[in-house]
Scaffold this active site. Sequence first.
Site, PDB file in Angstrom:
ATOM      1  N   LYS A  26      -2.927  -4.767  -8.939  1.00 41.35           N
ATOM      2  CA  LYS A  26      -2.607  -3.404  -8.535  1.00 41.35           C
ATOM      3  C   LYS A  26      -3.789  -2.501  -8.837  1.00 41.35           C
ATOM      4  O   LYS A  26      -4.241  -2.411  -9.971  1.00 41.35           O
ATOM      5  CB  LYS A  26      -1.369  -2.953  -9.300  1.00 41.35           C
ATOM      6  CG  LYS A  26      -0.807  -1.662  -8.814  1.00 41.35           C
ATOM      7  CD  LYS A  26       0.686  -1.604  -9.053  1.00 41.35           C
ATOM      8  CE  LYS A  26       1.007  -1.098 -10.438  1.00 41.35           C
ATOM      9  NZ  LYS A  26       2.431  -1.070 -10.700  1.00 41.35           N
TER      10      LYS A  26
ATOM     11  N   GLY B 119      -1.668   3.681  -4.505  1.00 43.47           N
ATOM     12  CA  GLY B 119      -2.830   2.798  -4.488  1.00 43.47           C
ATOM     13  C   GLY B 119      -2.509   1.548  -3.692  1.00 43.47           C
ATOM     14  O   GLY B 119      -1.712   1.592  -2.765  1.00 43.47           O
ATOM     15  N   THR B 120      -3.137   0.466  -4.070  1.00 44.10           N
ATOM     16  CA  THR B 120      -3.058  -0.728  -3.248  1.00 44.10           C
ATOM     17  C   THR B 120      -2.783  -1.939  -4.127  1.00 44.10           C
ATOM     18  O   THR B 120      -3.279  -2.021  -5.239  1.00 44.10           O
ATOM     19  CB  THR B 120      -4.394  -0.940  -2.517  1.00 44.10           C
ATOM     20  OG1 THR B 120      -4.771   0.300  -1.949  1.00 44.10           O
ATOM     21  CG2 THR B 120      -4.268  -1.957  -1.424  1.00 44.10           C
TER      22      THR B 120
ATOM     23  N   ASP C 138      12.774   4.571 -12.761  1.00 46.15           N
ATOM     24  CA  ASP C 138      12.528   4.546 -11.316  1.00 46.15           C
ATOM     25  C   ASP C 138      13.148   3.296 -10.705  1.00 46.15           C
ATOM     26  O   ASP C 138      12.504   2.551  -9.989  1.00 46.15           O
ATOM     27  CB  ASP C 138      11.027   4.634 -11.029  1.00 46.15           C
ATOM     28  CG  ASP C 138      10.759   5.153  -9.619  1.00 46.15           C
ATOM     29  OD1 ASP C 138      11.697   5.671  -8.980  1.00 46.15           O
ATOM     30  OD2 ASP C 138       9.602   5.043  -9.169  1.00 46.15           O
TER      31      ASP C 138
ATOM     32  N   GLN D  82       0.851  -1.163   0.000  1.00 44.99           N
ATOM     33  CA  GLN D  82       0.000   0.000   0.000  1.00 44.99           C
ATOM     34  C   GLN D  82       0.894   1.222   0.000  1.00 44.99           C
ATOM     35  O   GLN D  82       1.956   1.219   0.590  1.00 44.99           O
ATOM     36  CB  GLN D  82      -0.880  -0.007   1.258  1.00 44.99           C
ATOM     37  CG  GLN D  82      -2.141   0.771   1.077  1.00 44.99           C
ATOM     38  CD  GLN D  82      -3.241   0.241   1.993  1.00 44.99           C
ATOM     39  OE1 GLN D  82      -2.961  -0.465   2.934  1.00 44.99           O
ATOM     40  NE2 GLN D  82      -4.464   0.588   1.702  1.00 44.99           N
ATOM     41  N   GLY D  83       0.463   2.245  -0.676  1.00 38.21           N
ATOM     42  CA  GLY D  83       1.274   3.446  -0.687  1.00 38.21           C
ATOM     43  C   GLY D  83       0.514   4.567  -1.342  1.00 38.21           C
ATOM     44  O   GLY D  83      -0.702   4.484  -1.532  1.00 38.21           O
ATOM     45  N   GLY D  84       1.253   5.624  -1.674  1.00 40.97           N
ATOM     46  CA  GLY D  84       0.608   6.781  -2.258  1.00 40.97           C
ATOM     47  C   GLY D  84      -0.055   6.457  -3.581  1.00 40.97           C
ATOM     48  O   GLY D  84      -1.045   7.077  -3.957  1.00 40.97           O
TER      49      GLY D  84
END
Length: 749
Positions: free
Chosen positions: A449, A433-434, A546, A429-431
């Site tokens: 995702k 989404g999930t 990234d 989970q993070g900025g």
Amino acid sequence: MAFRGMLWQQKLLFGAFILAATATSQPDPNCNKTCGNLSIPYPFGTTEGCYLDSSFLITCNYTSAGTPTPFLRKGDLPVLNISLDGELRILSSIARDCYNESGFFVNGTYSGFSLSKFRVSYTRNKFTAIGCATYAYISGEVDDGNSEVKNYTAGCTSVCDTFDSMDNGSCSGIGCCQTSIPEGLIDFTTAVGSFKNHSKVYRFNPCDFGFVVEEKAYNFSRFDLKSLQFRETFPVVLDWAVGNDTCPDAQKNLTSYACKAAHSECYNSTNGPGYRCKCSSGFLGNPYLPDGCFDIDECSNKLDNCDNKSQICNNSPGGFYCSCSEGYEVDGSGTSCRAKVNQSKVISIALGISIGLLALVVGGSWISWVLKRRKLLKLKERFFKQNGGLMLQQKLLSHRGSVKTDKIFSAKELENATNNYDKSRVIGQGGYGTVYKGVLPDNKVVAIKKSKISDQRQIEQFINEVVVLTQINHRNVVKLLGCCLETEVPLLVYEFITNGTLSDHIHNKSLSSSLSWEIRLKIAAETAGALAYLHFSTSMPIIHRDVKTTNILLDDNYMAKVSDFGASRLVPLDQTQLTTLVQGTFGYLDPEYFHTSQLTEKSDVYSFGVVVAELLTGNEALSFNRPESDRNLAMYFVSAIKEDRLLEILDNHIVNESNIEELKEVANLAKRCLRVRGEDRPSMKEVAMELEGLTVMGKHPWGKAAIYTEETEYLLDVPAHSFNIDVGTSTTGYDSMPNQLLEPLDDGR
Ligand SMILES: *[C@@H]1O[C@H](CO)[C@@H](O)[C@H](O)[C@H]1NC(C)=O
Ligand SMILES: *[C@@H]1O[C@H](CO)[C@@H](O)[C@H](O)[C@H]1NC(C)=O
Ligand SMILES: *[C@@H]1O[C@H](CO)[C@@H](O)[C@H](O)[C@H]1NC(C)=O
Ligand SMILES: *[C@@H]1O[C@H](CO)[C@@H](O)[C@H](O)[C@H]1NC(C)=O
Ligand SMILES: *[C@@H]1O[C@H](CO)[C@@H](O)[C@H](O)[C@H]1NC(C)=O
Ligand SMILES: *[C@@H]1O[C@H](CO)[C@@H](O)[C@H](O)[C@H]1NC(C)=O
Ligand SMILES: *[C@@H]1O[C@H](CO)[C@@H](O)[C@H](O)[C@H]1NC(C)=O
Ligand SMILES: *[C@@H]1O[C@H](CO)[C@@H](O)[C@H](O)[C@H]1NC(C)=O
Ligand SMILES: *[C@@H]1O[C@H](CO)[C@@H](O)[C@H](O)[C@H]1NC(C)=O
Ligand SMILES: *[C@@H]1O[C@H](CO)[C@@H](O)[C@H](O)[C@H]1NC(C)=O
Ligand SMILES: *[C@@H]1O[C@H](CO)[C@@H](O)[C@H](O)[C@H]1NC(C)=O
Ligand SMILES: *[C@@H]1O[C@H](CO)[C@@H](O)[C@H](O)[C@H]1NC(C)=O
């Protein structure tokens, strides 16, 4: 009209149609379905391939004289009867001890048996003791499937003075006593004893008796006090069930789900774990066999309640309905038929009106259904468009990627796979989404995702990721299995990588100790190989943009899988660099790219250098726990090498005498990746080959690495302000969207 009005007896079945997906566990048609007088319905069977699992084995003994006798499993419990209602009737022996005329104990027996999957029925059986100064025990084990197995003991006492004092048929403590059986009983033994010797009552009661018996199958008679010494067994009812799951769990795996018949239903066992199947109401047969349940013809079996005179019974699947016979019509209440009278004008007008009304109602509801359906389709279409479905189709066509790996999933499919996005399925989970863990109908485990929002830029990234990933087929790159565009937020479906992120493994103390240098080197080499592949071997070079340890996933064998292509770019062959918005994660971000906004493959090389530095030092790429000048691992790492302090900063776990030269070699390579000028950095291909070489050479001694002599040109004057920007939340797990989106510096530095 008459037909339509008369449906008051129809029993429609809703939700009972669980269609058997595959019928893999069908019994062989050649199986013996009987043993002696006993008929053996599936899931029971006498030979392998004939039963559902080994607990349903019935051993048929053909060697004994006369009719063959069936036994439960390989044991010695003779089977009397098997019913598909979940009951099994067996014969169980009697416990007794007997005395002779002068009051001496002569002989005795115990009784009892042990089951593995089945339970002694607590509703159908009673523990019974017979005698005139008798105590009897039953002790056993109780397993309700939820908690651990518990011991159980119970007993009762039976007393009598004279033969005449006993009532026939009533087991009330005089000559006979009973106790109930507990739920979940899997085994038991019984034992009996006497308070007195039987010398006084020997005439009518020489023995004490104790046994478990089907309640209905035993009626106490005072003659039993004597005659039971000649009886060996009593019937006992067992409860059987399939497996040890409840219905909802069992239905998750249609291959192993035992209710194979259409029109069958599942119900939980009421005694111990497991479930059973039954044909839906209105159907009859064996629910464990495909096509096992067939419709009951209520009409020909006279199970209907249609009036013989005025009505006709009509059979329907799972039920029946009555309609008016000739010469009869529906009466005013709509529930019965009456003899037709000559139709007057009034009646026909009334009839006309009611037909009209009916047509209106039917038509109206049809139109509203159509409208609703259209609205739903439109919504799905809108989401599809909004989510870039068209763009995706176009891009996939124009790139002609390996589209066959790319499946478009339906919203429903993914809902089922994640148990309706249950909280327990969240793995990251993070900025962005999930990420959920999902199980597809074919039992394939996947990572799904679910992006958080869908503003236009993120939609483009989403499409980008799909397009990029469909171009890639590499063992060290996470495989995209498909996507779903019908929901408000787009969903991506990936292969499930079991072991979490590299970042977890480096920075979690308990995990990092098992991350040896050999494994770290292998991960570095595999990641470099994947990036080199992206840069040089795809139809159009791909820059990941990234690269960081949270985007490198590990499987159980520590094989690296590069993930998250949300920020990646395809570079058309006639261009070597692209001008883009600066995008990436602080700590890993190439300073040259940050200053110039010129994106080249060397940006990935820089980020990879940071990853290697992280592997070597065990430190985070950006840490506010370090003094300000050392916050950035890349700078810290390079300046440490420059000052000949490499040994101080290496992760203690990995350093030993034999690999120090190899560590220096790799540190040197990382340092070259971290050079400020992109063109001075090695290409990903060179990096990959060098690392590959090191892994292959393994423990070979190396010449002194030239770390200390080589001039370093890493600029330590990266503007300090660039690292003071709020770096936002750190993400874990399957990162999707880049943490930061940075506009290029407007002064064009
Ligand atoms: C089936 O039953 C017959 C007798 O009824 C017996 O001879 C035969 O061995 C049985 N077959 C199997 C596979 O048990
Ligand atoms: C089988 O049935 C027959 C007839 O009903 C009966 O005589 C025989 O005792 C039964 N055999 C067994 C083993 O139950
Ligand atoms: C079958 O019955 C015979 C005679 O009753 C017995 O000796 C034999 O042990 C039995 N076999 C099995 C497998 O139960
Ligand atoms: C076995 O069970 C069936 C169904 O419950 C019943 O009809 C039949 O009479 C039973 N047979 C014996 C021998 O108990
Ligand atoms: C009863 O058993 C005892 C011990 O075995 C024996 O001494 C005695 O004679 C027996 N009495 C009768 C009446 O059989
Ligand atoms: C049994 O009990 C009777 C009286 O209750 C007694 O006379 C007799 O000796 C006892 N027999 C044994 C074997 O204990
Ligand atoms: C137990 O003893 C009684 C009386 O002596 C005898 O009739 C019976 O056969 C014996 N039973 C067993 C199982 O030995
Ligand atoms: C249950 O009984 C068994 C044997 O009688 C014994 O070994 C075990 O310790 C008992 N368990 C408990 C929890 O009392
Ligand atoms: C008690 O039951 C037995 C056998 O079931 C029967 O022979 C006897 O007549 C019955 N006696 C009474 C008083 O009902
Ligand atoms: C449930 O069944 C499975 C497969 O038969 C078995 O491996 C597992 O141990 C069982 N669990 C329990 C609690 O009995
Ligand atoms: C589903 O059941 C089949 C057959 O019993 C088994 O092979 C498979 O592993 C099961 N799948 C899952 C996810 O439990
Ligand atoms: C079976 O038991 C489970 C868990 O207790 C429950 O969720 C489910 O509704 C039950 N199903 C049926 C058909 O009783």
